[in-house]
Motif scaffolding. Structure first.
Motif, PDB file in Angstrom:
ATOM      1  N   ASP A  10     115.873  31.264  72.822  1.00  0.00           N
ATOM      2  CA  ASP A  10     116.674  30.442  73.719  1.00  0.00           C
ATOM      3  C   ASP A  10     115.855  30.208  74.986  1.00  0.00           C
ATOM      4  OD1 ASP A  10     118.637  29.076  75.005  1.00  0.00           O
ATOM      5  OD2 ASP A  10     120.104  30.700  75.050  1.00  0.00           O
ATOM      6  N   GLU A  12     115.159  27.719  78.312  1.00  0.00           N
ATOM      7  CA  GLU A  12     115.800  26.712  79.149  1.00  0.00           C
ATOM      8  C   GLU A  12     115.019  26.534  80.453  1.00  0.00           C
ATOM      9  OE1 GLU A  12     120.156  25.658  81.157  1.00  0.00           O
ATOM     10  OE2 GLU A  12     119.864  27.533  80.057  1.00  0.00           O
ATOM     11  N   THR A  28     112.820  23.114  77.130  1.00  0.00           N
ATOM     12  CA  THR A  28     114.098  23.673  76.682  1.00  0.00           C
ATOM     13  C   THR A  28     114.236  23.479  75.176  1.00  0.00           C
ATOM     14  OG1 THR A  28     115.179  23.209  78.808  1.00  0.00           O
ATOM     15  CG2 THR A  28     116.611  23.519  76.891  1.00  0.00           C
ATOM     16  N   PHE A  29     114.483  24.561  74.456  1.00  0.00           N
ATOM     17  CA  PHE A  29     114.767  24.466  73.020  1.00  0.00           C
ATOM     18  C   PHE A  29     115.354  25.784  72.533  1.00  0.00           C
ATOM     19  CE2 PHE A  29     110.449  26.103  73.224  1.00  0.00           C
ATOM     20  CZ  PHE A  29     110.401  27.077  72.237  1.00  0.00           C
ATOM     21  N   ARG A  30     115.922  25.759  71.331  1.00  0.00           N
ATOM     22  CA  ARG A  30     116.504  26.951  70.700  1.00  0.00           C
ATOM     23  C   ARG A  30     116.035  27.052  69.256  1.00  0.00           C
ATOM     24  NH1 ARG A  30     122.951  27.762  71.936  1.00  0.00           N
ATOM     25  NH2 ARG A  30     122.756  28.640  74.042  1.00  0.00           N
ATOM     26  N   LEU A  37     110.685  26.806  62.709  1.00  0.00           N
ATOM     27  CA  LEU A  37     110.511  25.806  63.754  1.00  0.00           C
ATOM     28  C   LEU A  37     109.028  25.579  63.976  1.00  0.00           C
ATOM     29  CD1 LEU A  37     111.772  24.102  66.090  1.00  0.00           C
ATOM     30  CD2 LEU A  37     111.514  26.136  67.527  1.00  0.00           C
ATOM     31  N   LEU A  39     106.099  24.038  66.279  1.00  0.00           N
ATOM     32  CA  LEU A  39     105.773  23.577  67.630  1.00  0.00           C
ATOM     33  C   LEU A  39     104.451  22.826  67.536  1.00  0.00           C
ATOM     34  CD1 LEU A  39     106.559  23.645  70.641  1.00  0.00           C
ATOM     35  CD2 LEU A  39     105.227  25.756  70.835  1.00  0.00           C
ATOM     36  N   ARG A 212     112.811  22.219  61.502  1.00  0.00           N
ATOM     37  CA  ARG A 212     112.886  21.456  62.739  1.00  0.00           C
ATOM     38  C   ARG A 212     111.519  21.365  63.371  1.00  0.00           C
ATOM     39  NH1 ARG A 212     115.848  24.316  66.419  1.00  0.00           N
ATOM     40  NH2 ARG A 212     114.943  23.392  68.279  1.00  0.00           N
ATOM     41  N   VAL A 214     109.453  20.528  67.011  1.00  0.00           N
ATOM     42  CA  VAL A 214     109.448  20.313  68.459  1.00  0.00           C
ATOM     43  C   VAL A 214     108.037  19.861  68.829  1.00  0.00           C
ATOM     44  CG1 VAL A 214     109.572  21.420  70.731  1.00  0.00           C
ATOM     45  CG2 VAL A 214     111.270  21.971  68.982  1.00  0.00           C
ATOM     46  N   ILE A 221     108.602  18.544  76.389  1.00  0.00           N
ATOM     47  CA  ILE A 221     109.058  18.269  75.032  1.00  0.00           C
ATOM     48  C   ILE A 221     109.370  16.782  74.933  1.00  0.00           C
ATOM     49  CG2 ILE A 221     110.923  18.599  73.376  1.00  0.00           C
ATOM     50  CD1 ILE A 221     111.037  21.498  74.149  1.00  0.00           C
ATOM     51  N   ASP A 224     112.499  16.517  69.471  1.00  0.00           N
ATOM     52  CA  ASP A 224     113.074  17.725  68.888  1.00  0.00           C
ATOM     53  C   ASP A 224     114.046  17.287  67.803  1.00  0.00           C
ATOM     54  OD1 ASP A 224     114.401  20.061  68.209  1.00  0.00           O
ATOM     55  OD2 ASP A 224     114.739  20.713  70.275  1.00  0.00           O
TER      56      ASP A 224
END
Length: 297
Positions: A10, A12, A28-30, A37, A39, A212, A214, A221, A224
């Motif tokens: 998490d 932010e 910001t990402f989760r 995920l 990147l 996902r 990002v 970013i 996303d």
């Protein structure tokens, strides 16, 4: 398990500044439990800095970061036992044998076993999982490049991590070894026991493995979503190619299924060499980076 418990990463408003230069800006990402995920971003985008902050190896300038429910900047050894890291390369003692080094490193995790996660991963089971059974008693310096990369992965997995960081994990692997590694990653994520954060320049690999994507560029970013969502948003259209009575045709469309159905309904077997090319992650990635760089000028 509630929604809050499922959030593993998490981030932010993450910022990182060196002197007067902002390397990361409001990132910001989760990521949730069991998610893969990816990147992505060009060199200098801020990927390495982001990963090092998440791993607890670098202090951030500002923002909130929670990894497995803790702030990496102040995390304990219990927290560190729950993450695994696969670096691009790992220097070690070439005289050690494969089984020896994994058993030795695994012993450090024994005190962190829990009812839900027994630690460490048994050395022989892990060796089999990464495809090194036939080389378990071989000295590390005698391994090929691909075999060495499999050992790197095993080292990152030996503590049965709940969160695994993979940095260019298949660099140096041959196609068969890469395919086997992809199956291993899917198995880890499929069990929902391991969340994986992948950084790679291999966009085909990212598209195959990641649920996902990002994309970082210039410390921000810029995208996303799933590969399909990003493709629809950025490039939007498929390319359909076919031949009819010896002539070649190409058309871009947002509904390739309807176009193909219409072609066969009107021309039947006269349609030949039909090909539907959907927008790839590479197409999307390049379009996004070009957009971001154009906006920054």
């Amino acid at each position: 398990m509630n929604t809050a418990e499922e959030v593993v990463l998490d981030v932010e408003g993450l910022r990182m500044r060196y002197g007067t230069t902002d390397v990361l800006r409001e990132v910001t990402f989760r990521a949730r439990r069991g998610e893969v995920l990816a990147l992505l971003g060009p060199n200098g985008a801020g990927k390495t800095t982001t990963i090092e902050i998440l791993e607890g190896f670098r202090m951030r300038s500002a923002g909130r970061v929670s990894v497995l429910g803790a702030d990496p900047a102040h995390a304990t050894e219990d927290w560190r036992a729950r993450i695994g890291v696969v670096l691009q390369s790992w220097r070690d003692h070439g005289k050690w044998r494969v089984r020896e080094v994994l058993a030795h490193l695994g012993a450090f995790y024994a005190g962190y076993t829990t009812e839900r996660v027994p630690r460490p991963w048994d050395a022989d089971e892990l060796i089999a999982a990464v495809g090194l059974t036939g080389h378990a008693d071989k000295k590390i310096r005698m391994l090929s490049g691909g075999q060495r990369r499999r050992l790197d992965v095993a080292i990152g997995l030996v503590g049965r991590p709940e969160l695994l960081f993979l940095d260019e994990p298949t660099a140096g692997l041959d196609p068969q070894a890469r395919r086997e590694f992809h199956e291993l990653v899917r198995g880890l994520a499929g069990s929902r026991e391991t969340t994986i954060l992948l950084t790679t320049h291999d966009l085909d690999e990212a598209e195959k493995l990641a649920g996902r994507i990002v994309i970082l560029d210039g410390g921000r970013i810029i995208a996303d979503g799933t590969a399909e969502e990003l493709a629809r948003r950025i490039t939007g259209e498929d390319e359909v190619r076919w031949t009819l009575d010896g002539q070649r045709f190409t058309r871009s469309t947002r509904d390739s299924t309807a176009l193909v159905f219409d072609l066969f309904e009107r021309h039947g077997r006269r349609i030949g060499e039909l090909e539907v090319r959907r927008s790839s992650l590479e197409d999307t990635y390049l379009a996004l980076v070009r957009q971001a760089e154009g906006a920054a000028r």
